[in-house]
Design a protein around this motif. Structure first.
Motif, PDB file in Angstrom:
ATOM      1  N   ALA B  70       0.857  -1.182   0.000  1.00  0.00           N
ATOM      2  CA  ALA B  70       0.000   0.000   0.000  1.00  0.00           C
ATOM      3  C   ALA B  70       0.893   1.232   0.000  1.00  0.00           C
ATOM      4  O   ALA B  70       1.937   1.236   0.642  1.00  0.00           O
ATOM      5  CB  ALA B  70      -0.895  -0.015   1.236  1.00  0.00           C
ATOM      6  N   LYS B 132      -4.104   2.682  -3.625  1.00  0.00           N
ATOM      7  CA  LYS B 132      -4.413   1.328  -3.145  1.00  0.00           C
ATOM      8  C   LYS B 132      -3.253   0.354  -3.294  1.00  0.00           C
ATOM      9  O   LYS B 132      -2.748  -0.171  -2.308  1.00  0.00           O
ATOM     10  CB  LYS B 132      -5.643   0.792  -3.902  1.00  0.00           C
ATOM     11  CG  LYS B 132      -6.867   0.668  -3.009  1.00  0.00           C
ATOM     12  CD  LYS B 132      -8.044   0.189  -3.826  1.00  0.00           C
ATOM     13  CE  LYS B 132      -8.516  -1.138  -3.271  1.00  0.00           C
ATOM     14  NZ  LYS B 132      -9.660  -1.656  -4.033  1.00  0.00           N
ATOM     15  N   ASN B 133      -2.862   0.126  -4.554  1.00  0.00           N
ATOM     16  CA  ASN B 133      -1.806  -0.849  -4.787  1.00  0.00           C
ATOM     17  C   ASN B 133      -0.606  -0.218  -5.480  1.00  0.00           C
ATOM     18  O   ASN B 133      -0.756   0.416  -6.517  1.00  0.00           O
ATOM     19  CB  ASN B 133      -2.316  -1.987  -5.683  1.00  0.00           C
ATOM     20  CG  ASN B 133      -3.478  -2.705  -5.059  1.00  0.00           C
ATOM     21  OD1 ASN B 133      -4.617  -2.428  -5.397  1.00  0.00           O
ATOM     22  ND2 ASN B 133      -3.209  -3.586  -4.128  1.00  0.00           N
ATOM     23  N   GLY B 176      -8.994  -6.996  -9.318  1.00  0.00           N
ATOM     24  CA  GLY B 176      -7.865  -6.475  -8.532  1.00  0.00           C
ATOM     25  C   GLY B 176      -6.565  -6.634  -9.297  1.00  0.00           C
ATOM     26  O   GLY B 176      -6.557  -6.692 -10.529  1.00  0.00           O
TER      27      GLY B 176
END
Lengths: 246, 275
Positions: B70, B132-133, B176
């Motif tokens: 993150a 987020k990622n 995702g």
């Protein structure tokens, strides 16, 4: 960290977000002899930085095997109180604080005549009550005042001031916002009379020319802080009216 | 501080000063000469990139691991790059297991600044889903044998490992982030090089051995991102430099850095071909 609402660190006229010019320091005040128990102490306000410095020693070394036969052992702890930052700081010493403690100790040591106190320890405690960028420079300045107040034999005072880069321009004495959003910071400490650089760190990107400018600004900044530092020391020992420089 | 005998230290200092005034060092090097440097890359198969660097008898190994993570709250669109360094207990009679001491912390933090602050990797290219990622690049450096100048050895190993590193290729899908099983080169933009100098008497020398470090008065490490940009600096040890000495150190760091940058790039290039 609270997100700052400042979009520009420098306006069109080259004025900084807090109204300072590129070569202007934040307001600085210092006071010597502020703690009852310590052998020497000092308090500094450098902009919003509020820092307390205390010196204990020369005194017995604990543990004993740490003592050195031909000189005193200088110890230094730079620590930030949990309420000194925007978001609460964990009170345990961080890696950053351990590193800063080390560079401050190494920046102070050339000013001290440690061989005058064999088999002893001199301990410097720096407590940052509020931090606002440039706290290591303010800390080393206060530490050297506290050492002088403790009556430790010294070759010179130590005085710190940083220079940095914001919006492509080299300026003196970054505050927290400028440090976080700017492009570089260069804290420095000098022995003003002996012309020695005893603390120098740099991060960010500086060209060779910018480095020269930053070095000069930091040095000039140090000399301005040195004036205030010397007056603070005189004030304690000779009274304000005798400093003759008001 | 390692435990050293004061008598030996004082004797050594006298001897060292004596030869330094003649412009040579105890091991026969000139003042601005490095010991032989060897760089091997691609030595740890499980790492995304790795390198072993020797400077004389100083030996360090670096490994790069890239994984998803993150982002930091204040930089939602940037990946992470973290450098750590550790002096292993097998590296010296004076190294001990346990939490890092202040010397080890300084070593890791200076190496981290020299690499991260130079902008060596474009962190925006490591963002997968904003906020987020992101990809996190860990460069962990272990010191295997101590003989002075750990700062430069750690920095060269970290940079060589980065230059030879790949990263997994991820796909952002509706469900995702998915690992495609393929790898692509890490987007390395620069080759930051640190140069460490120490002051013994009034002489500045580069690449100190452990013996030289035991008698130095002050140390300065300057990292350059290219031949015109300084990106990190740290003065160390109880002792000071004059303004002239600081300027000399900066100039030396730039010229010497350019030399070592060429050498390092060449060694990493060879390593890649052998794979």
């Amino acid at each position: 960290m609270s997100k700052s609402s400042i979009t520009k660190l420098l306006d069109a006229k080259g004025v900084r977000h807090d109204g300072r010019k590129f070569n202007e320091l934040r307001p600085v005040t210092m006071k010597v002899g502020v703690l009852e128990n310590a052998d020497g102490s000092a308090y500094i306000e450098f902009g919003k930085n509020k820092i307390m410095a205390a010196v204990y020693g020369p005194r017995e070394v604990h543990p004993k095997h740490m003592s050195v036969p031909d000189r005193s052992v200088l110890r230094c702890r730079y620590h930030m109180t949990p309420f000194s930052t925007d978001t609460r700081k964990n009170p345990a010493p961080s890696r950053r604080e351990i590193e800063i403690s080390k560079v401050i100790r190494e920046g102070l040591e050339p000013a001290l005549i440690l061989t005058d106190y064999p088999r002893t320890a001199i301990e410097v405690y720096l407590e940052v009550l509020q931090s606002d960028g440039g706290s290591r420079c303010a800390s080393i300045t206060a530490a050297s005042l506290a050492l002088a107040d403790a009556g430790i034999n010294m070759r010179d005072l130590v005085v710190g001031c940083a220079a940095g880069k914001i919006e492509g321009r080299v300026v003196v004495d970054l505050d927290d916002v400028e440090d976080k959003e700017g492009e570089g910071d260069m804290p420095m400490a000098i022995l003003p009379n002996l012309g020695q650089v005893t603390l120098l760190q740099l991060d960010g990107r500086f060209s060779r020319k910018e480095f020269d400018e930053a070095f000069k600004l930091a040095k000039d900044g140090c000399m301005k802080v040195y004036d205030i530092q010397r007056k603070a020391l005189m004030e304690k020992y000779f009274g304000a009216e005798e400093t003759g420089e008001q | 501080m390692s435990k050293k005998s004061l008598v030996v230290e004082h004797l050594k200092r006298a001897q060292m000063l004596d030869v330094l005034t003649k412009g040579v060092r105890l091991d026969g090097r000139g003042l601005l000469d490095y010991r032989p440097i060897t760089i091997e890359t691609g030595i740890i198969e499980k790492a995304n990139g790795s390198a072993k660097v020797r400077i004389g008898n100083t030996e360090v190994i670096a490994g790069v691991k890239v994984q998803t993570g993150a982002p930091f709250e204040d930089t939602p669109d940037q990946g992470l790059l973290i450098v750590t360094a550790e002096v292993l207990p097998l590296a010296s009679a004076y190294a001990e297991p346990g939490p890092p001491n202040e010397d080890a912390i300084e070593l890791a933090r200076v190496a981290d600044r020299g690499i991260r602050e130079s902008g060596v990797v474009d962190l925006k290219e490591l963002c997968l889903v904003k906020g987020k990622n992101v990809l996190a690049v860990f460069i962990d450096v272990s010191v295997l044998n101590v003989d002075g100048n750990l700062f430069d050895a750690v920095s060269y190993a970290a940079v060589a490992a980065l230059l030879s590193s790949t990263m997994p290729k991820y796909e952002v899908t509706a469900e995702g982030v998915k690992d495609t099983g393929k790898t692509i080169p890490l987007p390395v933009k620069l080759t930051p090089i640190s140069i460490t100098m120490v002051l013994i008497g009034n002489t500045i020398i580069v690449d100190p051995t452990l013996d030289e470090e035991s008698v130095m008065t002050a140390r300065i490490t300057i990292a350059s991102a290219d031949k015109n940009t300084i990106c990190a600096g740290q003065k160390g040890n109880p002792g000071g430099f004059t303004e002239e000495q600081v300027m000399l150190a900066i100039d030396t760091a730039i010229s010497k850095g350019e030399e070592i940058r060429k050498m390092l790039k060449k060694s990493v290039g060879h390593g890649k071909k052998q794979k």
